[in-house]
Design an enzyme around this catalytic site. Structure first.
Site, PDB file in Angstrom:
ATOM      1  N   TYR A  38       2.046  -5.120  -2.034  1.00  0.00           N
ATOM      2  CA  TYR A  38       1.174  -3.988  -2.386  1.00  0.00           C
ATOM      3  C   TYR A  38       1.805  -3.194  -3.535  1.00  0.00           C
ATOM      4  O   TYR A  38       1.165  -2.949  -4.560  1.00  0.00           O
ATOM      5  CB  TYR A  38       0.950  -3.075  -1.163  1.00  0.00           C
ATOM      6  CG  TYR A  38       0.553  -1.677  -1.566  1.00  0.00           C
ATOM      7  CD1 TYR A  38       1.485  -0.638  -1.548  1.00  0.00           C
ATOM      8  CD2 TYR A  38      -0.730  -1.414  -2.012  1.00  0.00           C
ATOM      9  CE1 TYR A  38       1.130   0.634  -1.959  1.00  0.00           C
ATOM     10  CE2 TYR A  38      -1.088  -0.140  -2.418  1.00  0.00           C
ATOM     11  CZ  TYR A  38      -0.145   0.881  -2.388  1.00  0.00           C
ATOM     12  OH  TYR A  38      -0.495   2.138  -2.812  1.00  0.00           O
ATOM     13  N   LYS A  87       0.775  -2.558  -7.755  1.00  0.00           N
ATOM     14  CA  LYS A  87       0.706  -1.259  -8.448  1.00  0.00           C
ATOM     15  C   LYS A  87       1.587  -1.282  -9.703  1.00  0.00           C
ATOM     16  O   LYS A  87       1.178  -0.849 -10.781  1.00  0.00           O
ATOM     17  CB  LYS A  87       1.168  -0.130  -7.519  1.00  0.00           C
ATOM     18  CG  LYS A  87       0.223   0.167  -6.376  1.00  0.00           C
ATOM     19  CD  LYS A  87      -1.146   0.649  -6.873  1.00  0.00           C
ATOM     20  CE  LYS A  87      -2.058   1.057  -5.736  1.00  0.00           C
ATOM     21  NZ  LYS A  87      -3.418   1.413  -6.186  1.00  0.00           N
ATOM     22  N   SER A 133       1.355   4.666  -7.155  1.00  0.00           N
ATOM     23  CA  SER A 133       1.983   5.099  -5.896  1.00  0.00           C
ATOM     24  C   SER A 133       3.476   5.292  -6.103  1.00  0.00           C
ATOM     25  O   SER A 133       4.099   4.576  -6.897  1.00  0.00           O
ATOM     26  CB  SER A 133       1.739   4.031  -4.819  1.00  0.00           C
ATOM     27  OG  SER A 133       2.531   4.281  -3.687  1.00  0.00           O
TER      28      SER A 133
HETATM   29  C1  WQD Z   1       5.791   7.967   6.671  1.00  0.00           C
HETATM   30  C2  WQD Z   1       7.006   8.171   7.584  1.00  0.00           C
HETATM   31  C3  WQD Z   1       7.787   6.160   8.633  1.00  0.00           C
HETATM   32  C4  WQD Z   1       4.185   5.602  11.112  1.00  0.00           C
HETATM   33  C5  WQD Z   1       3.139   4.295   2.710  1.00  0.00           C
HETATM   34  C6  WQD Z   1       3.055   3.420   1.490  1.00  0.00           C
HETATM   35  C7  WQD Z   1       2.668   4.249   0.305  1.00  0.00           C
HETATM   36  C8  WQD Z   1       1.394   4.987   0.588  1.00  0.00           C
HETATM   37  C9  WQD Z   1       1.563   5.864   1.829  1.00  0.00           C
HETATM   38  C10 WQD Z   1      -0.528   3.751  -0.188  1.00  0.00           C
HETATM   39  C11 WQD Z   1       8.053   7.067   7.442  1.00  0.00           C
HETATM   40  C12 WQD Z   1       7.255   7.149   9.670  1.00  0.00           C
HETATM   41  C13 WQD Z   1       5.116   6.079  10.196  1.00  0.00           C
HETATM   42  C14 WQD Z   1       4.500   5.621  12.494  1.00  0.00           C
HETATM   43  C15 WQD Z   1       6.620   6.615  11.989  1.00  0.00           C
HETATM   44  N1  WQD Z   1       0.331   4.070   0.804  1.00  0.00           N
HETATM   45  N2  WQD Z   1       6.297   6.578  10.629  1.00  0.00           N
HETATM   46  N3  WQD Z   1       5.709   6.125  12.885  1.00  0.00           N
HETATM   47  O1  WQD Z   1       5.624   4.400   4.461  1.00  0.00           O
HETATM   48  O2  WQD Z   1       6.034   6.666   3.355  1.00  0.00           O
HETATM   49  O3  WQD Z   1       4.176   5.231   2.546  1.00  0.00           O
HETATM   50  O4  WQD Z   1       1.921   4.982   2.910  1.00  0.00           O
HETATM   51  O5  WQD Z   1      -0.565   4.197  -1.299  1.00  0.00           O
HETATM   52  O6  WQD Z   1       2.497   3.408  -0.803  1.00  0.00           O
HETATM   53  O7  WQD Z   1       4.332   2.854   1.257  1.00  0.00           O
HETATM   54  O8  WQD Z   1       3.987   6.326   4.757  1.00  0.00           O
HETATM   55  O9  WQD Z   1       2.883   7.274   6.730  1.00  0.00           O
HETATM   56  O10 WQD Z   1       3.582   4.834   6.786  1.00  0.00           O
HETATM   57  O11 WQD Z   1       5.317   6.634   6.899  1.00  0.00           O
HETATM   58  O12 WQD Z   1       7.705   7.069  12.369  1.00  0.00           O
HETATM   59  O13 WQD Z   1       3.704   5.197  13.392  1.00  0.00           O
HETATM   60  O14 WQD Z   1       6.577   8.136   8.928  1.00  0.00           O
HETATM   61  O15 WQD Z   1       8.971   5.520   9.093  1.00  0.00           O
HETATM   62  O16 WQD Z   1       9.330   7.663   7.579  1.00  0.00           O
HETATM   63  P1  WQD Z   1       5.076   5.624   3.810  1.00  0.00           P
HETATM   64  P2  WQD Z   1       3.868   6.236   6.349  1.00  0.00           P
END
Ligand code: WQD
Length: 334
Positions: A148, A152, A124
């Site tokens: 997590y 990885k 990741s």
């Molecule tokens: C994306 C953007 C949030 C939810 C994570 C893990 C990564 C992978 C993918 C496993 C960010 C914003 C999110 C919400 C929001 N997982 N957001 N409101 O955090 O980039 O990555 O998931 O492999 O390892 O770290 O993905 O989709 O959670 O967030 O504003 O309800 O959306 O702040 O900017 P992230 P995400």
């Protein structure tokens, strides 16, 4: 060629099984349904028109792994199985370390015993921590901010040490950016049962009315519109990247990491607005405080995967939004 896919009924695993079967690989899947549904098996068969062997169980179970490797001549493994929720990992670190590390060690020991030394590992972009600059290259420093991500990175280190100890291994470490979207058939995709942690599944549930309003976690980041920027990649593009990785490790030795991203960053509001435009729906949202641990921006330099694996993402953010919504509408009609 026969490929064992651990976690093959999960979001990325199921899409990769479809691509493997379409590419005429024989596929064997092990999954314990801890984060997927058993009906995915038949959906993969329906999409591809092909059969494959399935073993229900846990990758930590060495006796089951021995059975699988005894009953099937496995040429390579794609290892998806593992817990993957960042927030949950902070609350339950021992469960994450036990499951993700233990399962991987059991798998690698069994592979070694059966002389199968070719593996593609689901890593990741989280292993980059807060990148020093953008776009992110594979030789950037690695650090993690949650258990997590630490599992990885630990597994990456285990794989690198394994190759140093035995140069017969061929290992592709695949660093995913933000996988979203769904198969164009609408039969498989991402539809978490509980309240989603990730952005796209949350947007979809607001669009369908299952959830009332999206919280945009902060609009004071150092990005064009102040909301977080990520490299969203269509899950089918990601799956195709695994086919290229398998082709590469079947014909080489060594251990190397590859960014599987598009190289383009989109903000939260970019994704919300594209989703609304493409699907003709409204997604109610409000700006709230930042989510602890989030970084401003993250997107890949995918040139190494292009140059060495011969892979690059082809689907755009509109395809991702359209396919993600099409899947959930399909699920609701079932
Ligand atoms: C994306 C953007 C949030 C939810 C994570 C893990 C990564 C992978 C993918 C496993 C960010 C914003 C999110 C919400 C929001 N997982 N957001 N409101 O955090 O980039 O990555 O998931 O492999 O390892 O770290 O993905 O989709 O959670 O967030 O504003 O309800 O959306 O702040 O900017 P992230 P995400």
């Amino acid at each position: 060629m026969k490929v064992l896919v651990t976690g093959g009924t999960g979001f990325i695993g199921s899409h990769t099984c479809c691509e493997l079967l379409d590419a005429d690989y024989d596929v064997v899947v092990i999954d314990n349904f801890s984060n997927s549904k058993s009906d995915v098996i038949d959906k993969i068969k329906k999409i591809t028109g092909k059969d494959f062997k399935f073993y229900e169980g846990d990758v930590c179970d060495k006796s089951l792994l021995n059975k699988i490797f005894s009953e099937n001549k496995i040429d390579a493994v794609i290892h998806f199985a593992g817990y993957k929720a960042v927030g949950e990992s902070v609350a339950k670190p021992l469960m994450y370390y036990r499951n993700n590390i233990d399962s991987t060690l059991s798998l690698l020991e069994t592979m070694n015993e059966f002389g199968c030394k070719k593996i593609a590992f689901s890593s990741s972009a989280t292993v980059y921590g807060k990148p020093k600059s953008l776009p992110i290259k594979e030789d950037f420093s690695l650090s993690t901010t949650n258990p997590y991500g630490s599992t990885k990175l630990m597994i990456e280190d285990i794989l690198r040490d394994l190759y140093v100890s035995d140069n017969d291994w061929s290992i592709a470490i695949l660093r995913y950016f933000n996988p979203i979207g769904a198969h164009k058939s609408g039969l498989i995709g991402e539809n978490p049962n509980d309240i989603p942690n990730n952005l796209m599944p949350y947007i979809v549930k607001v669009a369908t009315g299952e959830l009332e309003c999206l919280s945009v976690f902060g609009n004071d980041y150092d990005t064009p519109d102040g909301t977080g920027v990520r490299d969203y990649i269509h899950v089918v593009d990601l799956a195709k990247g695994h086919i290229k990785a398998i082709e590469h490790i079947l014909n080489s030795r060594g251990v190397d990491a590859y960014n599987l991203g598009t190289g383009h960053g989109y903000s939260v509001l970019d994704l919300v607005k594209t989703f609304m435009d493409v699907n003709g729906v409204n997604v109610k949202y409000k700006i709230t405080d930042r989510r602890p641990g989030d970084i401003d921006a993250c997107y890949a330099d995918p040139s190494k995967a292009r140059d060495i694996l011969g892979w690059e993402a082809r689907l755009g953010i509109e395809d991702m939004c359209r396919d993600a919504y099409n899947f959930v509408k399909n699920v609701k009609e079932d």
